[in-house]
Design a protein around this motif. Sequence first.
Motif, PDB file in Angstrom:
ATOM      1  N   PRO B  78       0.829  -1.212   0.000  1.00  0.00           N
ATOM      2  CA  PRO B  78       0.000   0.000   0.000  1.00  0.00           C
ATOM      3  C   PRO B  78       0.864   1.264   0.000  1.00  0.00           C
ATOM      4  N   ALA B  79       0.343   2.329  -0.628  1.00  0.00           N
ATOM      5  CA  ALA B  79       1.144   3.536  -0.816  1.00  0.00           C
ATOM      6  C   ALA B  79       1.559   4.156   0.506  1.00  0.00           C
ATOM      7  N   ASN B 142      -0.657   0.433   8.012  1.00  0.00           N
ATOM      8  CA  ASN B 142      -1.219   1.778   8.108  1.00  0.00           C
ATOM      9  C   ASN B 142      -2.710   1.766   7.761  1.00  0.00           C
ATOM     10  N   ASN B 143      -3.410   0.831   8.389  1.00  0.00           N
ATOM     11  CA  ASN B 143      -4.826   0.637   8.139  1.00  0.00           C
ATOM     12  C   ASN B 143      -5.460   0.410   9.505  1.00  0.00           C
ATOM     13  N   VAL B 148      -5.950  -2.423  14.722  1.00  0.00           N
ATOM     14  CA  VAL B 148      -6.756  -3.001  15.802  1.00  0.00           C
ATOM     15  C   VAL B 148      -6.492  -4.498  15.897  1.00  0.00           C
ATOM     16  N   GLY B 149      -6.416  -5.150  14.737  1.00  0.00           N
ATOM     17  CA  GLY B 149      -6.128  -6.586  14.740  1.00  0.00           C
ATOM     18  C   GLY B 149      -4.792  -6.877  15.369  1.00  0.00           C
ATOM     19  N   THR B 234      -4.980  -7.696   6.578  1.00  0.00           N
ATOM     20  CA  THR B 234      -5.923  -7.157   5.597  1.00  0.00           C
ATOM     21  C   THR B 234      -5.229  -6.665   4.336  1.00  0.00           C
ATOM     22  N   GLU B 235      -4.120  -5.930   4.500  1.00  0.00           N
ATOM     23  CA  GLU B 235      -3.476  -5.286   3.357  1.00  0.00           C
ATOM     24  C   GLU B 235      -2.534  -6.208   2.607  1.00  0.00           C
ATOM     25  N   TYR B 236      -2.328  -7.411   3.097  1.00  0.00           N
ATOM     26  CA  TYR B 236      -1.323  -8.273   2.474  1.00  0.00           C
ATOM     27  C   TYR B 236      -1.917  -9.038   1.302  1.00  0.00           C
ATOM     28  N   THR B 237      -1.099  -9.216   0.273  1.00  0.00           N
ATOM     29  CA  THR B 237      -1.530  -9.972  -0.898  1.00  0.00           C
ATOM     30  C   THR B 237      -0.458 -10.982  -1.278  1.00  0.00           C
TER      31      THR B 237
END
Lengths: 175, 330
Positions: B78-79, B142-143, B148-149, B234-237
Amino acid sequence: MFFGLPITGETIAFFLLALIIIVSAVFMLSLTNVMHMAVSLVGVFLGVAGVFILLGADFVGLVQIMVYAGAITILMVFSLMLTHRGLGEHAVREVGAMRGTTTFAGIAVLVAIVLYAIRNAQWPGNTTALQPFHQSTVTLIANAIFQQYTVPFELVSAVLTVALVGSVVIARKEE
Amino acid sequence: MFSWQTQPLTGLNFLGMVIGAVIVLMVVLVVVMYTIYFERKVIGWMQNRIGPNRVGPFGLLQSAADVFKLLLKEDIVPANADRLMFMIAPIIAFVPSFMVLAVIPYTAAHVFTAGLNVGVLYYIALSSISIVGIVLGGWASNNKYSLVGGLRSAAQMISYEIPLGLSILGVIMLSGSLNLNTIVAHQATDRFGWYIIPQIIGFVVFVIAAIAELNRTPFDLPEAESELVAGYFTEYTGFRFAFYMLSEYVYVFAIASLGTTLFLGGWEGPFLPSWLWFALKTSLFIFFLFWVRATMPRIRIDQLMSFAWKVLIPVALFNILLTGALSLIL
């Protein structure tokens, strides 16, 4: 032979661990983001644990990993996440040429003194031939804590319990 | 070459260790693939569904296809993420999960097992480093959901590590050793049999704390799909997401192996070869974890913490007291 040291697996392992510790420590000091500093501190803790294990103190080394690299780091990261804005900008001050030179000279003098002291120290016999522990370290530590130093150990645990309860009382005072 | 427990460290033994580690890694990757398949099939069966059945016979190649898909996916950073931390966090989470397997005695011959005198401590110490990887992943994304997780998982895993350690203490008191090989050997000659019988309270605490350590369903608040959209990852791919999933399932295998070793007699058993006994008991343990996941609803965050500190830890401490008193009397 390297500066009077025989090149064995242990020597190589020691220098690798020392490199990890020093590099992580320098990163810890030079990075500007607090979270990055906390992660480089993990490197220092793991390296120190490696040195303990290399010296035969496997129990202490693993406790070092569990307490410092695990719990203390999590505590730091946790409090940083709750208090610090994280990715915020940090002011990087320019270091003047004069100050840089003085710092370098100071470090050089310190290194020279420490090296001189280490090279001139009298060691009790040939240290490489010494076997540090004749028994399992777990047994040795258990004997020390629960037989030789039972009373101080229990006192310390009582002090820690009091501190724990006290911190909870202080934290809950506001309600 | 493969009997390094009793021999000094030479070049050949070191080579044997490296080969052994690679073999264990390969076996673990296959085990993880089929653990995921097994989980989906078992939960499908319990929920009156069929589960994966399209790729290969009985869907046996479904996990392989999933892994292949993940490896081919684009690796998105993510940017606004902290790039470096984002990239190394999955590695910090995975490496300890594989390292803990070094002390698990799979067979009677101890082929791929380190005879570490502090084996139990080694497992607990290294598994605590994985938490750092999870928290960092959540922070670096950064989400807000990831953050929270990450916070939830740190609080939960640190809290449940204490009852996990305390529940193992009873076993250590009975066997008088922190070495997993010795603990298995003691269970063969112990008059009460496997430690699940004299340590039943410890075993119950161990299983509950283990499920919480694994972030699995009654305790899956750190990832809670329905409220946190998978929490810290969440942000991982692609590849990095696969690393998190892999470390999670390697820990499922590792904690099942540890439970088998400590409470179910490890590789001990009549008639069958020792590795088969170990595999059977570990599979049973893993099946139990999936069974719990299919049965129990998720518990609330405030109940989660008070359960660890007000129920599990006192029970584990009582178990230690009881074990000490009984071993003095009996």
